[in-house]
Motif scaffolding. Structure first.
Motif, short mmCIF file in Angstrom:
data_model
loop_
_atom_site.label_atom_id
_atom_site.label_comp_id
_atom_site.label_asym_id
_atom_site.label_seq_id
_atom_site.Cartn_x
_atom_site.Cartn_y
_atom_site.Cartn_z
N ALA A 1 0.83 -1.21 0.00
CA ALA A 1 0.00 0.00 0.00
C ALA A 1 0.86 1.26 0.00
N SER A 2 1.95 1.23 0.75
CA SER A 2 2.86 2.40 0.79
C SER A 2 3.47 2.65 -0.58
N VAL A 3 3.87 1.58 -1.25
CA VAL A 3 4.47 1.72 -2.58
C VAL A 3 3.43 2.21 -3.58
N LEU A 4 2.25 1.59 -3.56
CA LEU A 4 1.19 1.97 -4.49
C LEU A 4 0.80 3.44 -4.33
N SER A 5 0.71 3.89 -3.09
CA SER A 5 0.32 5.27 -2.82
C SER A 5 1.35 6.27 -3.34
N GLY A 6 2.62 5.83 -3.44
CA GLY A 6 3.68 6.73 -3.89
C GLY A 6 3.82 6.82 -5.40
N LEU A 7 3.09 5.98 -6.12
CA LEU A 7 3.16 6.02 -7.58
C LEU A 7 2.30 7.14 -8.14
N PRO A 8 2.62 7.65 -9.33
CA PRO A 8 1.78 8.66 -9.97
C PRO A 8 0.37 8.10 -10.17
N PRO A 9 -0.67 8.95 -10.09
CA PRO A 9 -2.07 8.48 -10.18
C PRO A 9 -2.35 7.59 -11.38
N GLU A 10 -1.84 7.98 -12.57
CA GLU A 10 -2.13 7.19 -13.76
C GLU A 10 -1.47 5.81 -13.70
N ILE A 11 -0.30 5.75 -13.05
CA ILE A 11 0.39 4.46 -12.90
C ILE A 11 -0.32 3.61 -11.84
N GLN A 12 -0.83 4.26 -10.79
CA GLN A 12 -1.57 3.54 -9.75
C GLN A 12 -2.67 2.70 -10.37
N VAL A 13 -3.45 3.32 -11.24
CA VAL A 13 -4.60 2.64 -11.84
C VAL A 13 -4.15 1.46 -12.70
N ASP A 14 -3.15 1.69 -13.51
CA ASP A 14 -2.65 0.63 -14.40
C ASP A 14 -2.13 -0.55 -13.58
N VAL A 15 -1.37 -0.25 -12.54
CA VAL A 15 -0.82 -1.30 -11.68
C VAL A 15 -1.94 -2.04 -10.97
N ALA A 16 -2.94 -1.30 -10.45
CA ALA A 16 -4.05 -1.92 -9.73
C ALA A 16 -4.83 -2.86 -10.64
N ARG A 17 -5.10 -2.44 -11.87
CA ARG A 17 -5.84 -3.27 -12.81
C ARG A 17 -5.07 -4.55 -13.13
N ARG A 18 -3.77 -4.41 -13.36
CA ARG A 18 -2.94 -5.58 -13.67
C ARG A 18 -2.84 -6.52 -12.48
#
Length: 339
Positions: A148-165
């Motif tokens: 969660a800490s890593v995900l929160s630190g990613l740029p918003p557009e990357i967050q979504v792509d990573v979450a979907r994958r």
């Protein structure tokens, strides 16, 4: 039949069945709650087909189970080498090798073990330039808080792509995992494990989002609603479950009660824990609580599916109230600011 079995040896499933018989029905029932339906059916069949088990076999199964528990604890504390060293001191080299062989065969040592000891911000700086699929793979193996800490630190557009994958991830080739590990090993100069397992999926994403800040969760859910509405809906259903109402404050419960159909609530509470029931009862008038209890009693046996549907309808109301800003759902690892 017993002698033949002893000569040929028992399978892992047979040993599990023997252990459950030894533990007795009450403890075994609790174990079953943590197993998949297919696993319960398989073990039930094994138990039904067990022959008479001599005392020496029972003792052997208990000792093996105890050794595996000890080895697993050692491994969790300090890794395979640490476990090997302690087991050799306790049982000798041959027995230690046998125990570790059984444990790794059954449980498998997870990849990216070295990453689990890395500071999230340091890890973020290393992987944020990687492909979203690579980031999703790494996060899938991390504890939810760290991920969660890593995900929160990613740029918003990357967050979504990573979450979907992450949510749609199934099985990953061991060759791919080894390559990602090799690159991270070089970057972080750390020890790396070579095993692999099935990771990812919706549950992994939900675990991470439940520990993320609200902004991260909102950004990912909104984007998923546009890109994959079905996936977004499935994730939203699991982000807050009915039993989580115990974490709502009394004011929020009272607000929820004004929106909930009492028939739904009576049905939902039929399958709820005593703690959840009391959470609602104490926020109602004595008369209303008594009427609700009577409704539940008069209802008699109900189908589990009907209970789950009623609970989901109440959860939907709770999430709608949260989205409207009328109540607050606390997130793991998040301090709520009240102004």
């Amino acid at each position: 039949m017993v002698a033949k079995k002893r000569k040929e040896g028992f399978s892992g499933r047979e040993k599990a069945a023997i252990l459950l018989v030894i533990l007795g029905p009450e403890i075994s029932a609790q174990v079953f709650k943590h197993l998949e339906e297919e696993e319960v059916e398989q073990l039930t069949l094994e138990i039904a087909n067990l022959p008479t088990i001599p005392p020496e076999v029972k003792n052997e199964v208990i000792h093996e189970f105890q050794h595996l528990l000890v080895a697993q604890e050692f491994m969790a504390k300090g890794g395979v080498n640490y476990a090997k060293e302690l087991l050799e001191k306790a049982f000798g080299p041959e027995k230690a090798k046998e125990i570790l062989s059984k444990l790794t065969a059954q449980l498998q040592v997870r990849p990216f073990e070295f990453v689990r000891k890395t500071d999230p911000m340091q890890l973020l700086s290393v992987i944020q330039g990687e492909h979203p699929q690579t980031i999703a793979l790494i996060l899938a193996y991390l504890p939810p808080d760290q991920a969660a800490s890593v995900l929160s630190g990613l740029p918003p557009e990357i967050q979504v792509d990573v979450a979907r994958r992450l949510a749609t991830m199934d099985r990953t080739s061991p060759d791919v995992i080894r390559e990602v590990e090799r690159v991270l090993e070089r970057k972080l100069s750390a020890f790396v494990s070579q095993d692999f397992t099935m990771v990812g999926g919706i549950e992994a994403l939900v675990e991470i989002l439940n520990r993320s800040d609200r902004g991260t969760e909102k950004n990912i859910i909104e984007a998923l609603e546009e890109q994959d509405p079905e996936l977004a809906e499935e994730v939203k259903k699991r982000l807050f479950v009915f039993e989580d109402v115990i974490h709502l404050d009394d004011r929020a419960i009272q607000r929820v009660l004004r929106e909930v159909d009492m028939k739904d609530l009576a049905l939902a509470l039929k399958g709820a824990s005593e703690e959840v029931r009391e959470k609602f009862f104490k926020n109602m008038s004595k008369r209303a609580a008594q009427m609700l209890k009577e409704d539940m009693e008069y209802m008699g046996p109900v189908r589990v599916r009907d209970v789950e549907d009623a609970q989901q309808r109440i959860v939907n109301i709770i999430r709608q109230l949260e989205e409207a800003g009328e109540i607050i759902i606390a997130r793991g690892g998040e301090e709520e600011l009240i102004v």
